[in-house]
Scaffold this active site. Structure first.
Site, mmCIF file in Angstrom:
data_model
loop_
_atom_site.group_PDB
_atom_site.id
_atom_site.type_symbol
_atom_site.label_atom_id
_atom_site.label_comp_id
_atom_site.label_asym_id
_atom_site.label_seq_id
_atom_site.Cartn_x
_atom_site.Cartn_y
_atom_site.Cartn_z
ATOM 1 C CG HIS A 246 -1.848 1.143 1.342
ATOM 2 N ND1 HIS A 246 -2.138 1.731 2.550
ATOM 3 C CD2 HIS A 246 -2.520 1.825 0.405
ATOM 4 C CE1 HIS A 246 -2.956 2.757 2.339
ATOM 5 N NE2 HIS A 246 -3.214 2.830 1.042
ATOM 6 C CB CYS B 226 0.393 2.069 7.990
ATOM 7 S SG CYS B 226 2.100 2.365 8.504
ATOM 8 C CG HIS B 227 -3.011 2.991 5.896
ATOM 9 N ND1 HIS B 227 -1.695 3.064 5.514
ATOM 10 C CD2 HIS B 227 -3.363 4.233 6.294
ATOM 11 C CE1 HIS B 227 -1.272 4.311 5.651
ATOM 12 N NE2 HIS B 227 -2.270 5.035 6.131
ATOM 13 N N GLY B 228 -3.965 -1.268 8.015
ATOM 14 C CA GLY B 228 -4.709 -2.498 8.241
ATOM 15 C C GLY B 228 -4.750 -3.488 7.101
ATOM 16 N N PRO C 79 -6.308 -2.068 2.174
ATOM 17 C CG PRO C 79 -5.232 -0.108 2.923
ATOM 18 C CD PRO C 79 -5.839 -1.389 3.407
#
Ligand code: HEM
Lengths: 439, 184
Positions: free
Chosen positions: B129, B148-150, B163
Site C-alpha cells: 500500500h 499503518c492502514h490495516g 487497501p
C-alpha cells in the site's frame, strides 16, 4: 530601474504582468535594449564569463553537497567516492574544483581591466566597492571549500589561516578558539566551514545583483574612458554584446573543458590526495594559486601581526582606490607613464605569486650565493617578496595619487565615436570594401 | 544582393526571408547552445541515481540456519526489511488451501517459494500500500498485518484484506546451500 525603458508589452498577458510585476520589462531593459558603448573590447566580456561561472559553481556545488559527508572520518573518502562511484561524479567534481580556478582567473582579468581603464573612478565607485566585497567573499568561499576534502593541504591550510586571526592582540586567541569550536581545527570546524561554504555563494549572488544594478545606473565605462555623449556612441546590448559575450564565453569554456577533461588535477596539490593527519604537517604548505600573492605578502614580514595586517591591507587598499586616484583621465590609453607603472604592477603581482609558491629561503637565482642583508639572504624569495610587496603598496598609495597630479596625459578624444571615424584605416568605407584585409 | 551589402548592413533583418548565412549561424549557435545544456543536464540528473558502490552492495548473503520453525528473521537488504520466515506445516497447508480462494492478486503458494523449500518464505517486508512494515503473525490469516492502514496478508504473504493492491513482493534469490541464501 533607470529611466530609459523602451519595453512595450505586446500581448494581453504581458500587459497584465507588466502592471503587476514588470519582470519582463526589467529583463528587457537589462539585457536587451540596454544602451552600451559601441567600442567595448573583449576585456569587457569577463563580467558575463563571471556570471556564468558563478552559476556553474552553485549548480555543481549543490550537487556535490548531495554526496559529500562533512565529518572528519568520512569527508576525504566521500570525495573519492564522488570521483569514482557517483554517476558522472568525476565530471561534476572536476567542474567544481577547476571552476574555482577559472572563476578566479576571470575575476583577476576583470579587476585588472578595471584598473587599466579606470572603471573604478567616479561615478562607478560603489560598483567597484561592491566588486571588492564580491572578491573578499570569493576568497572566503574558496578557502572554506578547499578545507572540505579534508586532505593534508586542506587541514594544514585551515590551521595556518585560522591561526592568522590569533595574531590580533588580546582577543586573537579567543576568536581562533571560537572559529574552531574546539582546541584545534577538527570536526566542528569542518561542519561550520561546510555550512558557510554553502551559504557564501548565495551572498555573492546577492552582491552581484547589486553590482549589476550599480552598473546600470552610470552605464558601462569603455576603452577610451570618455563618457557616452550621445545615442551615436551606444548600441543596444542585444544582439551586439550578447553575441560578443557569447563568443568569449565559448572560448573560455573550451579552455575550462581542457582542464576538466585532460588536466583535472593539474591545478591541485598532490599533498591533498593524502587524508588529513593532524600529527604531521606536509613538507611545504602552499595555498591555491589564486591566493599566492597574499600569502607571499604575509610571509615577507618577519612580525606575525604586521604580516597579517599587511596582507589584509593589500585587499583593503582596493576599497579606497577610487579616492587615491587623482587623475581626471580614466583610461590608461591616454596616460603613457602611468601605463608603464601599471605593467610593472602586474609584474609585481605575478612575482608575488611566484614567491608565494616557493619556500622563503629558496634562492631566486639558483647557484648564486648572495650577500646576507639584515635577516635574510638577498638572493632569497623573502627579499624578492619584500620588493614586490613594497611596489604593490607604493603603486596604490604613492604612484597613483602623485601621477594624477604630475603627469601630462595625451589628448582624449571628443567622444567615443571620434577616434573611430577619424582613423582612416577603420573608416566605414574601407570596412565595407574589404573587412577581411584589416587583420 | 544580400551578399554584396552583407558587411555594410547593420540591420540584422535586412536580408529577407531566404535561408541565408545569417539564419544558418543563428540555427547553428542555437543548436550548439541546446546541445551543451542538454549534454550537461544528463550528468546532472543521472548523478542522483544509485552510485557504483551502492549498486555493488545490492546483493547480500543470508544465513538462514538461525531461523526457528514458526518464526521469521528480518534483515536489511537495499535499505529495506527482508522477511525470512520458516513456516510450520500448518501454515503451508493453510496457504495452499487458499490458492484458489478469491484473491486480489492471484498467485499460488508454490510460485512464491523455491521448489522443495516450501518452509522458507522470503519476502520484501514492505506493505504494497504505502510502504510500512507489516507485523509478523497479525491479522485473521496468521500472516502479517500492516499497522499503518490495516492490510492483512496470509501465510504466503498474499494480500487478503485492506487497501494494499498487491502481494508482498518476492525478491530475486537463490539457495547457495541448505543454509545460505543469496538475495539480489
Ligand atoms: C562574481 C564576480 C563578478 C561578477 C559576476 C561581475 C559581473 C560584472 C558584469 C556583468 C559587469 C559588466 C560587464 C563587464 O564590464 O565585464 C561588471 C562590471 C564591472 N565590475 Fe564586476 N563582476 C564580478 C566581480 C567584480 C570584482 C571582484 C570587481 C572589482 C574588485 C568588479 C568591478 C567591476 C567594475 C568596476 C565594473 C564596471 C566596468 C566598466 O563599466 O567598465 N567586479 N561586473
Amino acid at each position: 530601474m533607470s529611466g530609459h525603458s523602451t519595453y512595450e508589452p505586446k500581448t494581453g498577458l504581458e500587459r497584465w504582468l507588466d502592471s503587476r510585476l514588470p519582470i519582463i520589462r526589467f529583463a528587457n531593459d537589462t539585457i536587451v535594449t540596454f544602451p552600451t558603448p559601441k567600442n567595448l573590447n573583449y576585456w569587457w566580456t569577463f563580467g558575463g564569463v563571471l556570471s556564468l561561472m558563478l552559476g556553474l559553481q552553485i549548480v555543481t556545488g549543490i550537487i556535490l553537497a548531495m554526496h559529500y559527508v562533512p565529518h572528519v572520518d568520512y569527508a576525504f573518502n566521500s570525495i573519492q567516492r564522488i570521483k569514482r562511484d557517483v554517476n558522472y561524479g568525476w565530471l561534476i567534481q572536476g567542474m567544481h574544483a577547476n571552476g574555482a580556478s577559472m572563476f578566479f582567473l576571470a575575476v583577476y582579468i576583470h579587476m585588472f581591466r578595471n584598473l587599466y581603464y579606470g572603471s573604478y573612478k567616479a561615478p562607478r565607485e560603489v560598483l567597484w566597492i561592491l566588486g571588492c566585497v564580491i572578491y573578499l567573499l570569493m576568497m572566503a568561499t574558496a578557502f572554506f571549500g578547499y578545507v572540505l576534502p579534508w586532505g593534508q593541504m586542506s587541514f594544514h591550510g585551515a590551521v595556518v589561516i585560522t591561526n592568522l586571526i590569533g595574531a590580533l592582540p588580546i582577543i586573537g586567541p579567543s576568536i581562533t578558539t571560537w572559529l574552531w569550536g574546539g582546541f584545534a581545527v577538527d570536526d566542528p570546524t569542518l561542519n561550520r566551514f561546510f555550512s558557510l561554504h554553502y551559504l557564501l555563494p548565495f551572498m555573492i549572488a546577492g552582491v552581484v545583483a547589486l553590482h549589476v544594478w550599480a552598473l546600470h545606473v552610470p552605464g558601462n565605462n569603455n576603452p577610451t574612458g570618455v563618457n557616452v555623449k550621445s545615442k551615436e556612441d551606444t548600441v543596444p546590448f542585444h544582439p551586439y554584446y550578447t553575441v560578443k559575450d557569447g563568443f568569449a564565453i565559448s572560448v573560455f569554456l573550451i579552455m575550462y573543458a581542457v582542464f576538466v577533461f585532460y588536466l583535472p588535477d593539474a591545478l591541485g596539490d598532490a599533498a591533498n590526495y593524502i587524508q588529513a593527519n593532524p600529527l604531521q604537517t606536509p613538507q611545504h604548505i602552499v595555498p591555491e594559486w589564486y591566493l599566492l600573492p597574499f600569502y607571499a605578502i604575509l610571509r615577507a614580514v618577519p612580525n606575525k601581526l604586521m604580516g597579517v595586517l599587511l596582507m589584509f591591507g593589500a585587499i583593503g587598499t582596493l576599497f579606497v582606490l577610487p579616492w587615491l586616484d587623482t587623475s581626471k583621465v580614466r583610461s590608461m590609453r591616454y596616460r603613457p607613464t602611468m601605463r608603464l607603472y601599471y605593467f610593472i604592477f602586474i609584474l609585481a603581482c605575478l612575482v608575488l605569486g611566484y614567491c608565494g609558491a616557493h619556500a622563503p629561503d629558496d634562492m631566486v637565482i639558483p647557484g648564486v650565493a648572495g650577500p646576507q642583508f639584515l635577516d635574510a639572504n638577498l638572493n632569497s624569495i623573502v627579499w624578492l617578496s619584500r620588493i614586490a610587496a613594497l611596489f604593490y603598496f607604493v603603486y596604490f598609495w604613492v604612484i597613483t595619487p602623485l601621477m594624477g597630479l604630475t603627469e601630462t596625459p595625451l589628448p582624449e578624444p571628443e567622444s567615443i565615436s571620434t577616434p573611430v571615424l577619424s582613423h582612416p584605416a577603420s573608416a566605414p568605407a574601407g570596412a565595407t570594401a574589404s573587412p577581411e584585409k584589416r587583420g | 544582393m544580400a551578399d554584396t551589402v552583407a558587411g555594410a548592413s547593420p540591420d540584422p533583418h535586412a536580408s529577407g526571408e531566404d535561408p541565408n548565412r545569417r539564419d544558418f549561424i543563428h540555427i547553428a549557435a542555437g543548436v550548439a547552445a541546446v546541445g551543451l545544456v542538454g549534454g550537461l543536464a544528463w550528468p546532472f540528473i543521472d548523478q542522483m541515481n544509485p552510485a557504483g558502490d551502492t549498486l555493488a552492495l545490492a546483493s547480500i548473503e543470508v544465513d538462514i540456519s538461525k531461523v526457528v520453525e514458526g518464526q521469521q528473521i528480518v534483515v536489511k537488504w537495499r535499505g529495506k526489511p527482508l522477511f525470512v520466515r520458516y513456516r510450520t506445516a500448518k501454515e503451508i497447508e493453510a496457504a495452499i488451501k487458499d490458492d484458489h480462494a478469491d484473491l486480489r492478486d492471484p498467485q499460488t503458494d508454490e510460485s512464491r517459494h523455491k521448489p522443495g523449500k516450501a518452509q522458507y518464505l522470503i519476502l520484501i517486508g514492505v506493505c504494497t500500500h504505502l510502504g510500512c512494515v507489516p507485523t509478523f503473525g497479525g491479522g485473521d490469516y496468521g500472516g502479517w498485518l500492516c499497522p499503518c492502514h490495516g492490510s492483512v496478508y496470509d501465510t504466503s504473504g498474499r494480500i487478503r484484506r485492506g487497501p494494499a493492491p498487491l502481494n508482498l513482493a518476492v525478491p530475486d534469490y537463490s539457495f547457495l546451500s541448505d543454509t545460505k541464501v543469496k538475495v539480489g
